[in-house]
Design a protein around this motif. Structure first.
Motif, PDB file in Angstrom:
ATOM      1  N   ILE A 392      18.561-150.387  83.493  1.00 36.64           N
ATOM      2  CA  ILE A 392      19.254-150.342  82.208  1.00 36.64           C
ATOM      3  C   ILE A 392      18.279-149.777  81.184  1.00 36.64           C
ATOM      4  O   ILE A 392      17.164-150.298  81.023  1.00 36.64           O
ATOM      5  CB  ILE A 392      19.729-151.733  81.779  1.00 36.64           C
ATOM      6  N   PHE A 393      18.690-148.713  80.524  1.00 38.50           N
ATOM      7  CA  PHE A 393      17.881-148.111  79.467  1.00 38.50           C
ATOM      8  C   PHE A 393      18.443-148.587  78.128  1.00 38.50           C
ATOM      9  O   PHE A 393      19.537-148.168  77.716  1.00 38.50           O
ATOM     10  CB  PHE A 393      17.904-146.591  79.565  1.00 38.50           C
ATOM     11  N   ALA A 394      17.717-149.483  77.478  1.00 41.96           N
ATOM     12  CA  ALA A 394      18.192-150.083  76.240  1.00 41.96           C
ATOM     13  C   ALA A 394      18.077-149.095  75.082  1.00 41.96           C
ATOM     14  O   ALA A 394      17.027-148.485  74.879  1.00 41.96           O
ATOM     15  CB  ALA A 394      17.409-151.349  75.944  1.00 41.96           C
ATOM     16  N   ILE A 395      19.171-148.931  74.353  1.00 47.05           N
ATOM     17  CA  ILE A 395      19.185-148.080  73.163  1.00 47.05           C
ATOM     18  C   ILE A 395      19.017-148.930  71.912  1.00 47.05           C
ATOM     19  O   ILE A 395      18.253-148.610  71.015  1.00 47.05           O
ATOM     20  CB  ILE A 395      20.486-147.264  73.103  1.00 47.05           C
ATOM     21  N   THR A 396      19.764-150.044  71.866  1.00 43.20           N
ATOM     22  CA  THR A 396      19.612-151.042  70.818  1.00 43.20           C
ATOM     23  C   THR A 396      19.527-152.405  71.502  1.00 43.20           C
ATOM     24  O   THR A 396      19.480-152.491  72.729  1.00 43.20           O
ATOM     25  CB  THR A 396      20.800-151.019  69.838  1.00 43.20           C
ATOM     26  N   LYS A 397      19.521-153.463  70.704  1.00 46.51           N
ATOM     27  CA  LYS A 397      19.448-154.808  71.266  1.00 46.51           C
ATOM     28  C   LYS A 397      20.654-155.100  72.151  1.00 46.51           C
ATOM     29  O   LYS A 397      20.530-155.808  73.159  1.00 46.51           O
ATOM     30  CB  LYS A 397      19.356-155.843  70.146  1.00 46.51           C
ATOM     31  N   ASN A 398      21.835-154.575  71.788  1.00 47.80           N
ATOM     32  CA  ASN A 398      23.066-154.901  72.509  1.00 47.80           C
ATOM     33  C   ASN A 398      23.641-153.757  73.329  1.00 47.80           C
ATOM     34  O   ASN A 398      24.509-153.999  74.185  1.00 47.80           O
ATOM     35  CB  ASN A 398      24.139-155.387  71.522  1.00 47.80           C
ATOM     36  N   TRP A 399      23.189-152.534  73.107  1.00 44.30           N
ATOM     37  CA  TRP A 399      23.783-151.380  73.800  1.00 44.30           C
ATOM     38  C   TRP A 399      22.735-150.653  74.636  1.00 44.30           C
ATOM     39  O   TRP A 399      21.565-150.602  74.271  1.00 44.30           O
ATOM     40  CB  TRP A 399      24.400-150.400  72.795  1.00 44.30           C
ATOM     41  N   GLY A 400      23.196-150.098  75.736  1.00 45.44           N
ATOM     42  CA  GLY A 400      22.306-149.336  76.594  1.00 45.44           C
ATOM     43  C   GLY A 400      23.091-148.507  77.586  1.00 45.44           C
ATOM     44  O   GLY A 400      24.320-148.437  77.546  1.00 45.44           O
ATOM     45  N   VAL A 401      22.369-147.855  78.492  1.00 44.59           N
ATOM     46  CA  VAL A 401      22.968-147.033  79.545  1.00 44.59           C
ATOM     47  C   VAL A 401      22.397-147.495  80.881  1.00 44.59           C
ATOM     48  O   VAL A 401      21.176-147.633  81.027  1.00 44.59           O
ATOM     49  CB  VAL A 401      22.678-145.533  79.332  1.00 44.59           C
ATOM     50  N   ASN A 402      23.294-147.726  81.824  1.00 42.26           N
ATOM     51  CA  ASN A 402      22.891-148.158  83.162  1.00 42.26           C
ATOM     52  C   ASN A 402      22.982-146.973  84.130  1.00 42.26           C
ATOM     53  O   ASN A 402      24.026-146.328  84.238  1.00 42.26           O
ATOM     54  CB  ASN A 402      23.796-149.285  83.647  1.00 42.26           C
ATOM     55  N   VAL A 403      21.882-146.670  84.816  1.00 43.58           N
ATOM     56  CA  VAL A 403      21.843-145.616  85.833  1.00 43.58           C
ATOM     57  C   VAL A 403      21.539-146.292  87.167  1.00 43.58           C
ATOM     58  O   VAL A 403      20.558-147.029  87.269  1.00 43.58           O
ATOM     59  CB  VAL A 403      20.785-144.546  85.498  1.00 43.58           C
ATOM     60  N   GLU A 404      22.365-146.012  88.164  1.00 40.29           N
ATOM     61  CA  GLU A 404      22.260-146.763  89.422  1.00 40.29           C
ATOM     62  C   GLU A 404      22.352-145.843  90.629  1.00 40.29           C
ATOM     63  O   GLU A 404      23.128-144.895  90.647  1.00 40.29           O
ATOM     64  CB  GLU A 404      23.378-147.807  89.474  1.00 40.29           C
ATOM     65  N   ALA A 405      21.535-146.158  91.633  1.00 37.76           N
ATOM     66  CA  ALA A 405      21.592-145.483  92.933  1.00 37.76           C
ATOM     67  C   ALA A 405      22.090-146.510  93.952  1.00 37.76           C
ATOM     68  O   ALA A 405      21.349-147.421  94.315  1.00 37.76           O
ATOM     69  CB  ALA A 405      20.234-144.935  93.330  1.00 37.76           C
ATOM     70  N   LYS A 406      23.340-146.356  94.358  1.00 42.38           N
ATOM     71  CA  LYS A 406      23.951-147.316  95.276  1.00 42.38           C
ATOM     72  C   LYS A 406      24.199-146.666  96.628  1.00 42.38           C
ATOM     73  O   LYS A 406      24.512-145.480  96.708  1.00 42.38           O
ATOM     74  CB  LYS A 406      25.272-147.836  94.700  1.00 42.38           C
ATOM     75  N   PHE A 407      24.073-147.469  97.676  1.00 46.64           N
ATOM     76  CA  PHE A 407      24.406-147.047  99.030  1.00 46.64           C
ATOM     77  C   PHE A 407      25.456-148.016  99.577  1.00 46.64           C
ATOM     78  O   PHE A 407      25.388-149.217  99.311  1.00 46.64           O
ATOM     79  CB  PHE A 407      23.169-147.021  99.912  1.00 46.64           C
ATOM     80  N   MET A 408      26.407-147.482 100.332  1.00 48.21           N
ATOM     81  CA  MET A 408      27.498-148.297 100.846  1.00 48.21           C
ATOM     82  C   MET A 408      27.593-148.140 102.357  1.00 48.21           C
ATOM     83  O   MET A 408      27.774-147.014 102.849  1.00 48.21           O
ATOM     84  CB  MET A 408      28.821-147.907 100.180  1.00 48.21           C
ATOM     85  N   LEU A 409      27.469-149.251 103.072  1.00 45.65           N
ATOM     86  CA  LEU A 409      27.722-149.270 104.506  1.00 45.65           C
ATOM     87  C   LEU A 409      29.176-149.656 104.698  1.00 45.65           C
ATOM     88  O   LEU A 409      29.559-150.802 104.431  1.00 45.65           O
ATOM     89  CB  LEU A 409      26.798-150.264 105.205  1.00 45.65           C
ATOM     90  N   MET A 410      30.000-148.702 105.141  1.00 41.97           N
ATOM     91  CA  MET A 410      31.430-148.935 105.286  1.00 41.97           C
ATOM     92  C   MET A 410      31.722-149.625 106.619  1.00 41.97           C
ATOM     93  O   MET A 410      31.194-149.236 107.671  1.00 41.97           O
ATOM     94  CB  MET A 410      32.198-147.617 105.182  1.00 41.97           C
ATOM     95  N   LEU A 411      32.590-150.644 106.573  1.00 36.62           N
ATOM     96  CA  LEU A 411      32.945-151.432 107.739  1.00 36.62           C
ATOM     97  C   LEU A 411      34.440-151.761 107.702  1.00 36.62           C
ATOM     98  O   LEU A 411      35.032-151.821 106.631  1.00 36.62           O
ATOM     99  CB  LEU A 411      32.139-152.743 107.755  1.00 36.62           C
ATOM    100  N   PRO A 412      35.102-152.044 108.827  1.00 39.12           N
ATOM    101  CA  PRO A 412      34.577-151.932 110.198  1.00 39.12           C
ATOM    102  C   PRO A 412      34.559-150.489 110.719  1.00 39.12           C
ATOM    103  O   PRO A 412      33.879-150.198 111.685  1.00 39.12           O
ATOM    104  CB  PRO A 412      35.555-152.787 110.997  1.00 39.12           C
ATOM    105  N   THR A 413      35.368-149.586 110.092  1.00 42.21           N
ATOM    106  CA  THR A 413      35.273-148.176 110.460  1.00 42.21           C
ATOM    107  C   THR A 413      34.047-147.621 109.756  1.00 42.21           C
ATOM    108  O   THR A 413      34.048-147.442 108.540  1.00 42.21           O
ATOM    109  CB  THR A 413      36.537-147.406 110.054  1.00 42.21           C
ATOM    110  N   PHE A 414      33.005-147.359 110.502  1.00 39.84           N
ATOM    111  CA  PHE A 414      31.684-147.140 109.924  1.00 39.84           C
ATOM    112  C   PHE A 414      31.586-145.827 109.163  1.00 39.84           C
ATOM    113  O   PHE A 414      32.177-144.809 109.525  1.00 39.84           O
ATOM    114  CB  PHE A 414      30.616-147.173 111.016  1.00 39.84           C
ATOM    115  N   GLY A 415      30.803-145.869 108.130  1.00 40.58           N
ATOM    116  CA  GLY A 415      30.449-144.699 107.343  1.00 40.58           C
ATOM    117  C   GLY A 415      29.291-145.050 106.430  1.00 40.58           C
ATOM    118  O   GLY A 415      29.063-146.231 106.118  1.00 40.58           O
TER     119      GLY A 415
END
Length: 428
Positions: A392-415
């Motif tokens: 989370i990159f805070a811009i002010t005390k209450n506001w910011g921007v969230n940058v995320e790198a997510k990985f998803m293991l798909m189940l039961p049909t794998f991907g």
């Protein structure tokens, strides 16, 4: 170590990269029931202050913690907490020199005794720490107005221990009171599906029978699910790689539970995925009416699930500051499907009947017709295990921007899905 019944000088040096506009020390004498404050004055090289001798009238451990605040009064650093305080041993005799502030002489021992723990033998309280006579339920402004065993809570004397008179800079969860505990987000996530290379992805017709050996690939034509009969070994294959599966809008909420450990949820809607099956059932029924059931390919695909639901546990490395990194793992319901264009040699025409002679292609052994507008989709899900990290990159005390790198293991049909996202966040 410090000498009993003697003022205790405390000097705190602040690293240059932290800075700070003010500093406060909170302390509790041995046997005491409330936390007191020492407002530190800025001195050359740091901050200095003195714990009065009235609070050091008995030997034992003096507990304390330190809060550094910025110019706006928001906490930016701490040393110790209420639950895990720093300690100073108060003794009758010191092995070394008595502590002193820089450039000053050590303070002299006091003659009069100060405040004592309740009913502590051999110690007479001065009256400063005495408790009031207000009983349970009486209105109050401070806990010292209430009888022993009660604290002032929400304007009335209630059962409890300790003291809530002060502006707590330490929170019960071990974090800073100024740090936000709730994080609300609304952002966009891209879905990048890792495709595996495969042959006969649209199935194959051989020995008078249609076979779909791969249960995670389905093919679609402009009308919906592809119901042709591909020839074996003629096109009908894909190479592995990364394919854009679409995007999804996600609304999120995270709550800090304890020392940066958070629980959260994501709810959203996915765009893209595999196409609708269209009128596949109607085309199948028409084919059976015209050519008989054995001559027609039965639909197998299902419509794409656009719903996204996810629960997660995260850990915020820093609850405050300009950059607040975190890691997470969770479980969810959803689907990620991605497709690529393939060509097939179809052994039937668009209606499921024999291919007319003028439509037969030499590349299809002059038996079938070459079809180029087929999309082969790898289908995954309907559950997934998300994991990854972000900041989370805070811009002010209450506001910011969230940058995320997510990985998803798909189940039961794998991907396996790479899912970067960005979202504005509101923190409180």
């Amino acid at each position: 170590m410090a000498l009993v019944n003697t003022p205790l000088p405390i000097f705190v040096k602040i690293p240059e990269d932290i800075g700070g506009g003010s500093l406060k020390i909170r302390y509790k004498p041995f046997g005491g029931t409330s936390w007191e404050s020492v407002t530190m004055k800025k001195m050359k090289g740091g901050f200095g202050g003195v714990v009065p001798c009235g609070q050091l009238s008995t030997t034992g451990e003096l507990k304390l913690y330190i809060i550094v605040k910025d110019k706006e009064g928001d906490p930016i650093a701490t040393a110790g907490t209420r639950k895990q305080p720093l300690t100073v041993e108060i003794k009758n005799k010191l092995d070394g020199d008595q502590p002193s502030l820089p450039g000053e002489e050590p303070p002299e021992q006091c003659v009069a005794k100060g405040d004592c723990p309740p009913d502590f033998p051999g110690c007479t309280p001065s009256g400063d720490g005495a408790r009031g006579d207000k009983g349970w339920g009486a209105s109050c402004d401070k806990s010292k107005e209430c009888r022993e065993g009660l604290i002032c809570l929400n304007g009335s004397c209630e059962q409890g221990e300790g003291d809530d008179d002060d502006d707590d800079d330490d929170d019960d969860d071990g974090g800073l009171a100024g740090a936000p505990k709730n994080i609300v987000s609304l952002g966009i996530q891209l879905d990048l599906l890792i495709l595996g290379g495969a042959e006969n992805v649209c199935g194959v017709f051989e020995d008078g029978e249609f076979k779909q050996e791969l249960d995670n690939y389905f093919c679609f034509s402009p009308d919906g699910e592809f119901l042709g009969k591909p020839m074996d070994g003629k096109f009908n294959e894909i190479e592995g790689g990364i394919a854009l599966a679409g995007a999804r809008i996600l609304a999120g909420y995270d709550r800090v539970l304890w020392k940066g450990l958070t629980a959260g949820v994501r709810i959203g809607y996915a765009f893209g995925g595999s196409p609708s099956v269209g009128d596949a059932e109607d085309r199948y029924e028409d084919c059976k009416d015209d050519f008989g059931g054995d001559a027609c390919r039965e639909p197998l695909a299902s419509d794409f699930l656009p719903f996204h639901g996810e629960v997660r546990a995260s850990y915020l490395v820093f609850q405050e500051g300009l950059v607040r990194p975190y890691g997470f793992v969770g479980f969810g319901i959803g689907q990620v499907n991605a497709g690529v264009n393939v060509a097939v040699c179809d052994m039937v025409d668009e209606d499921g009947g024999p291919v007319p002679a003028d439509e037969r292609d030499g590349k299809c052994d002059d038996v079938g017709r070459k079809v180029d507008d087929v999309e082969a989709y790898q289908v995954t899900g309907l559950n997934f295990v998300p994991f990854g990290g972000g900041a989370i990159f805070a811009i002010t005390k209450n506001w910011g921007v969230n940058v995320e790198a997510k990985f998803m293991l798909m189940l039961p049909t794998f991907g396996f899905v790479i899912a970067p996202s960005v979202a504005p966040v509101f923190m409180f």
